[in-house]
Design a protein around this motif. Structure first.
Motif, short mmCIF file in Angstrom:
data_model
loop_
_atom_site.label_atom_id
_atom_site.label_comp_id
_atom_site.label_asym_id
_atom_site.label_seq_id
_atom_site.Cartn_x
_atom_site.Cartn_y
_atom_site.Cartn_z
N UNK B 192 7.70 4.30 6.99
CA UNK B 192 6.59 4.95 6.51
C UNK B 192 5.54 4.91 7.78
N UNK B 193 5.32 3.74 8.12
CA UNK B 193 4.33 3.57 9.36
C UNK B 193 4.62 4.11 10.37
N UNK B 194 6.06 4.26 10.89
CA UNK B 194 6.33 4.77 12.08
C UNK B 194 6.70 6.25 11.99
N UNK B 195 6.38 6.89 10.88
CA UNK B 195 6.62 8.29 10.62
C UNK B 195 8.05 8.76 10.60
N UNK B 196 9.11 7.91 10.31
CA UNK B 196 10.27 8.41 10.20
C UNK B 196 10.49 8.99 8.89
N UNK B 197 9.84 8.31 7.85
CA UNK B 197 9.86 9.43 6.66
C UNK B 197 8.55 9.27 6.34
N UNK B 198 8.26 10.35 5.26
CA UNK B 198 6.90 10.61 4.90
C UNK B 198 6.16 9.85 3.88
N UNK B 199 7.07 9.12 2.97
CA UNK B 199 6.40 8.45 2.02
C UNK B 199 7.52 7.42 1.66
N UNK B 200 7.04 6.13 0.93
CA UNK B 200 7.99 5.22 0.50
C UNK B 200 7.70 4.74 -0.83
N UNK B 201 8.62 4.02 -1.14
CA UNK B 201 8.47 3.28 -2.51
C UNK B 201 8.94 2.01 -2.62
N UNK B 202 8.01 1.13 -3.19
CA UNK B 202 8.16 -0.38 -2.54
C UNK B 202 7.54 -1.11 -4.01
N UNK B 203 7.32 -2.38 -3.72
CA UNK B 203 6.29 -3.12 -4.44
C UNK B 203 5.04 -3.72 -3.88
N UNK B 204 3.89 -3.92 -4.75
CA UNK B 204 2.62 -4.04 -4.03
C UNK B 204 2.63 -5.23 -2.83
N UNK B 205 3.36 -6.35 -2.95
CA UNK B 205 3.39 -7.05 -1.96
C UNK B 205 3.70 -6.72 -0.67
N UNK B 206 4.81 -5.83 -0.66
CA UNK B 206 5.23 -5.23 0.53
C UNK B 206 4.08 -4.62 1.40
N UNK B 207 3.19 -3.79 0.72
CA UNK B 207 2.35 -3.02 1.52
C UNK B 207 0.89 -3.44 1.43
N UNK B 208 0.79 -4.92 0.71
CA UNK B 208 -0.57 -5.24 0.69
C UNK B 208 -1.30 -5.19 2.21
N UNK B 209 -0.76 -5.75 3.03
CA UNK B 209 -1.25 -5.51 4.50
C UNK B 209 -1.86 -4.17 4.93
N UNK B 210 -0.99 -3.30 4.52
CA UNK B 210 -1.26 -1.81 5.25
C UNK B 210 -2.31 -1.39 4.27
N UNK B 211 -2.41 -1.64 2.87
CA UNK B 211 -3.29 -1.23 2.20
C UNK B 211 -4.99 -1.95 2.71
N UNK B 212 -4.75 -3.08 2.82
CA UNK B 212 -5.92 -3.93 3.34
C UNK B 212 -6.50 -3.31 4.66
N UNK B 213 -5.86 -2.74 5.69
CA UNK B 213 -6.56 -2.15 6.94
C UNK B 213 -6.67 -0.63 7.00
N UNK B 214 -6.30 -0.10 5.68
CA UNK B 214 -6.49 1.13 5.57
C UNK B 214 -5.47 2.33 6.12
#
Lengths: 517, 316, 159
Positions: B192-214
């Motif tokens: 998702x971050x590299x733009x290989x896919x448009x969206x992702x599905x995971x659990x909150x702990x995986x994306x905590x960092x990315x949510x934190x910095x916006x």
């Protein structure tokens, strides 16, 4: 900024933290040198202590284990032909041959120096270039990874000169072995021959240790058995034994070391970059730098026959992943390797969320970690330097004393790594396979690399096809992938032209080939 | 000298354990908590919280042992084959235990397992890049309906905890995306971050960092209620889609373990996980330690089985 | 002492070529007629199929000797007596079973000692040294695999 740095230095240089880093390196070198056991395993066992330890001390301990085990793997690779860790698989190829030539001390020192150089270079990149490199690493999607895997297999399969067809066959065999079990996309079982034990596939540790180590032990045991009844002619080791091994005659001198520097630097660059790619790993880095170093070497024909350049390239390559493997973790919270995942878990247990905000929020601790990464290299160097003469002598102990102990260690170490009985049978079966392939004169390196990259290769290919909606041209629409293919082609063609231009000079003086270019 | 001492200590421990009465449960030997996932993952971290407070509340050590062979089946079989004395327990989410059992032949029946304590509930979450066109679930679904199969979603392993809610959501909201299986949350995040896919599905702990910095935005959760980690993210139910498919990390015993031992384990483990030190560790690691006893976790276990049977029936 | 001539090496290589071809053909038949669960992204038979084709090509090129010009005939000969292969593998099986059912310290000492005796040259047999090394190995293994990195062992009879 300055007060953070001062705080970080105070944290990192406190006696307690330094002591734990030292202990970690001692533990790491030991577990790394034992086939089957790995630094990752030791870190996993010690994870619970992270809850109760000071964060800086805990990080020091884990960093020490990681670095120590990275180098420890090469010790058993060189002394006994047993890759202590997966990353050391490429080191076996030349390191063990160098030992058989009676030069264990030289090979071990080359490994140590190139390890430390690779590791330090990689740490510096982590500290100063993490963000830009992380951005590049993110551009590697399935298409680019597929290119990387294909290229690594091509380079390494064509590695053993004069055995290209056998090398390619071995790589295909390795990929096939990796296909046993569940497919990485849907988890469907395949090629299990109806055995439920095979549904989880063949483990990397038992295959690696079996193919390289068990087969070598059997071959050596065969020699000892025949020598015992006096039917075998004395080989090189036997002659070295008869004369008595003298470490002082097996010193790594400056000109020899300087000749390996190019390979070391090549490995450092290669390893640092591959380490930063999430999911690529230390063994891929080692094989890639080994392959490229051979192509660019002045004496490519010595690779596989105890070339110190080969040792340097492989060791610099795998050690140089050790700093950069943290780049995706620190930059995005993406654990790019098993080790990075464990460090990520340790950080989470300390209440630190790995990711873009981590460095800002925990400035002093993260900088302390950076400082530890650097001085742990120094510690690693000193400890290993002290131990190397011991290991060199160990390498030259008579086979009959060493072989049973090493085989026993390999069996129990493999079992300890997974607690799986099946893995022990796989280990012994892989040993038989290794003996068979050696008998046929088939190189083992491509087989092992095929096995290591097989799952990633399949996953990236199929992900790429899914993303491109089953359009195969999707695989060559990425500029990065095209660049990788063309670059490799250039190296291969250049190498081919070079060896054609100087068919005999390769055996002569090193400088002989210079005019041909 | 030291060596003999160790030898003696070990023989004494062995004979001693055999001679003790059952009343001493669970203090005779360490409890082995077998996990079907590799060390360092979320299940592992949650289990280690229990392990780090076990001395005080269980009067024994709790060793977390990771055995991730055969898609988790090796771990499950090991617990199943161990003596039914309550000293070997299984800790897992539903993937290896239920999904695999519903998909292929396994050595056990689902009712062989008795949940002792549910350590925590885990919420599947959909996410995308903050600078992309999909900043909320409604837009995402609209765009997906407009061009079926064009939007790609990276979702961890096939039929894993984040993948099943995606399948269910597509059925409920009637749209279609291109599902890209990955090795897990880490790779899904990278794609998702590299733009290989448009969206992702995971659990909150995986994306905590990315949510934190916006850099990331969380689109929706597949739980009944919002979670503390992502207070601003709506649930799918709030948005009008009845997709509630939470995962859990639960400690299981085999049903042959004596009932009184299960009761002791339930009581002690609940106490341990509710202790201030366990709660503090949970807060530090971002694990929402909210233990449920045997009854409540059995209900969650059975609900999950029913839900999974329904979803899996639609895809085969 | 049997010597392996160049011809013998070529013979081994041809043998390997035949094996590779056989394996590839069986594999391709299996891909074609086997029972594979359909999956996205080319199906789960895609990469195995590619590997079989590569193996087929490699096997053919060995057999046809197209690369023969580039071959540098191997001068080293590998002679592995069957007794070493069978003995090594059997020793491994016995060792593992013994560790699991009898106990680490005893099995390591006995089996490692026995192997050392078997492999020692007859005229330089040093039973005292072997006993010492075997005992030390037993102690170190015991420490390593029960204290440092414990392995799960079904209740052993001894230790």
């Amino acid at each position: 900024m300055m007060e953070f740095l001062a705080e970080a230095f105070a944290l990192a240089l406190s006696p307690e933290v330094m002591l734990f880093a030292l202990i970690g390196i001692g533990v790491g070198v030991t577990v790394g040198a034992i086939p089957g056991l790995s630094g990752d395993m030791a870190i996993a066992i010690l994870l619970p202590f992270v809850f109760v330890m000071e964060p800086a001390a805990a990080l020091g301990l884990l960093v020490g284990i990681y670095k120590g085990s990275m180098f420890g793997g090469s010790i058993s690779a060189i002394t006994f032909g047993v890759p202590g860790t997966a990353g050391a698989a490429a080191t076996v190829i030349d390191g063990y041959q160098a030992k058989l030539k009676g030069q264990p001390n030289r090979a071990l020192h080359t490994a140590l120096y190139s390890s430390i150089i690779g590791d330090t270079g990689s740490d510096l990149v982590l500290i100063f270039l993490a963000l830009p490199l992380a951005a590049v690493a993110l551009m590697f999607g399935p298409v680019e990874f597929f290119a990387l895997y294909v290229v690594s297999l091509t380079l390494v399969a064509a590695l053993t000169m004069g055995k290209v067809a056998r090398g390619i066959a071995a790589a295909a065999l390795g990929v096939m072995l990796a296909m046993i079990g569940r497919d990485p996309i849907t988890g469907a079982q395949r090629l299990t021959f109806g055995l439920p034990e095979l549904s989880g596939g063949i483990g990397l540790v038992p295959l690696l240790v079996g193919v390289f180590a068990v087969s070598e032990i059997i071959v050596q045991a065969g020699r000892a058995w025949m020598r015992r009844s006096g039917r075998e002619m004395a080989d090189i080791t036997a002659r070295a034994e008869a004369l008595g091994y003298d470490v002082s005659k097996d010193r790594l001198d400056w000109p020899t070391f300087r000749a390996t520097l190019k390979a070391t630097l090549l490995g450092t660059g290669m390893g640092t970059f591959i380490g930063a790619l999430p999911g690529a790993g230390a063994s891929l880095a080692a094989f890639m730098s080994y392959g490229v170093a051979q192509r660019l070497s002045r004496k490519p024909q010595e690779f596989g026959k105890g070339s110190l350049e080969g040792v340097a390239a492989a060791e610099a390559g795998n050690s140089a992943t050790s700093g950069s493997t943290f780049i995706p973790l620190f930059a995005f919270g993406i654990p790019g390797s098993a080790t990075a995942a464990l460090f990520g878990a340790a950080l989470i247990m300390m209440g630190i969320t790995p990711g873009p905000t981590m460095i800002k929020e925990n400035m002093s601790l993260i900088y302390a970690l950076f400082i530890m990464l650097i001085y742990a290299n120094l510690f690693n160097f000193c400890i290993s330097k002290l131990l190397l003469p011991v290991y060199s002598r160990l390498a030259m102990i008579r086979g009959e004393y060493v072989l049973p102990v090493v085989l026993g260690l390999a069996i129990l170490g493999t079992f300890a790594a997974s607690n799986s009985v099946k893995d022990v049978w796989v280990l012994l079966a892989a040993g038989l396979l290794g003996v068979g392939l050696r008998w046929f004169g088939v190189p083992l390196g491509p087989l092992v690399l095929g096995f290591i990259v097989g799952p990633g290769l399949e996953q990236s290919l199929r992900q790429a096809l899914m993303l491109g909606r089953n359009d195969w041209t999707h695989l060559v629409q990425s500029p990065i992938a095209i660049g990788i293919y063309l670059g490799t082609l250039a190296i291969l063609v250049g190498f081919w032209l070079l060896t054609r231009a100087r068919p005999e000079s390769a055996d002569g003086a090193a400088g002989g080939g210079k005019g041909a270019t | 000298m030291k060596l003999t001492h160790l030898f003696l200590a070990s023989t004494m421990a062995v004979t001693g354990a055999a001679g003790m009465a059952a009343a001493d449960f669970p203090s005779e030997q360490p409890i082995r908590l077998i996990s079907p996932y590799g060390a360092g993952g979320a299940v592992d971290i949650a289990s280690r919280i229990l392990s780090s407070v076990s001395g005080e509340y269980l009067d024994t050590r709790v060793d977390v042992i990771s055995i991730d062979g055969a898609g988790g089946q090796e771990a499950i079989n090991l617990v199943r084959d161990a003596p039914a004395d309550g000293y070997t327990l299984l800790v897992t989410d539903y993937g290896p235990l239920i999904t695999t059992a519903l998909q292929e032949d396994v050595s056990y029946e689902l009712d062989e397992w008795v949940p002792i304590v549910q350590i925590t509930e885990v919420s599947p979450v959909f996410f995308a890049r903050a600078d992309g066109p999909y900043t909320d679930m409604e837009t995402f679904i609209e765009l997906a309906q407009a061009d079926p199969g064009a939007i790609s979603v990276a979702h961890g392993r096939y039929l894993s905890v984040p993948h099943l809610p995606l399948i269910l959501l597509e059925q409920v909201a009637e749209f279609e995306t291109n599902h890209i299986p990955t090795t897990g949350g880490g790779q899904a995040l990278a794609f998702v971050l590299g733009g290989q896919t448009d969206a992702g599905a995971s659990v909150p702990s995986t994306i905590a960092g990315g949510i934190g910095d916006g850099s990331l935005v969380a689109l929706a959760l597949a739980t009944a209620e919002r979670v503390d980690a992502l207070p601003d993210t709506p649930t799918l139910r709030e948005l009008g889609y009845d997709v509630v498919l939470p995962a859990w990390y639960t400690i299981f015993a085999h049903r042959d373990v004596p009932a009184e031992r299960m009761a002791i384990l339930e009581e002690r483990i609940m106490e341990a996980l509710n202790s201030p030190s366990a709660q503090a560790l949970g807060g530090r690691t971002g694990t929402d330690v909210r233990p449920l006893g045997m009854e409540a976790s059995m209900e969650a276990y059975q609900t999950t089985i029913v839900n999974l049977e329904a979803i899996l029936a639609t895809i085969d | 002492m049997r010597r392996f001539s160049l011809a013998a090496w070529r013979y081994r290589e041809l043998g390997f070529g035949v094996l590779a071809l056989l394996l590839a053909v069986i594999g391709l038949l299996h891909v074609r007629y086997g029972n594979w669960r359909p999956g996205p992204g080319g199906g789960n038979w895609l990469v195995p199929m590619v590997a079989y084709w590569v193996l087929l090509a490699a096997g053919l090129s060995i057999l046809l000797g197209r690369l023969r010009a580039a071959w540098q005939p191997d001068t080293e000969r590998l002679h592995v007596p069957l007794v070493a292969v069978a003995g090594g593998l059997l020793w491994g099986v016995a060792f593992f079973l013994a560790v699991r059912h009898i106990g680490i310290a005893v099995s390591v000492t006995v089996l490692v000692g026995a192997a050392m005796l078997a492999l020692s040259p007859r005229d330089a047999l040093r039973p005292g040294l072997i006993a010492m090394v075997a005992l030390a190995a037993g102690a170190v293994f015991w420490l390593l695999f029960t204290r440092v990195a414990p392995i799960l062992v079904a209740n052993p009879i001894l230790f």
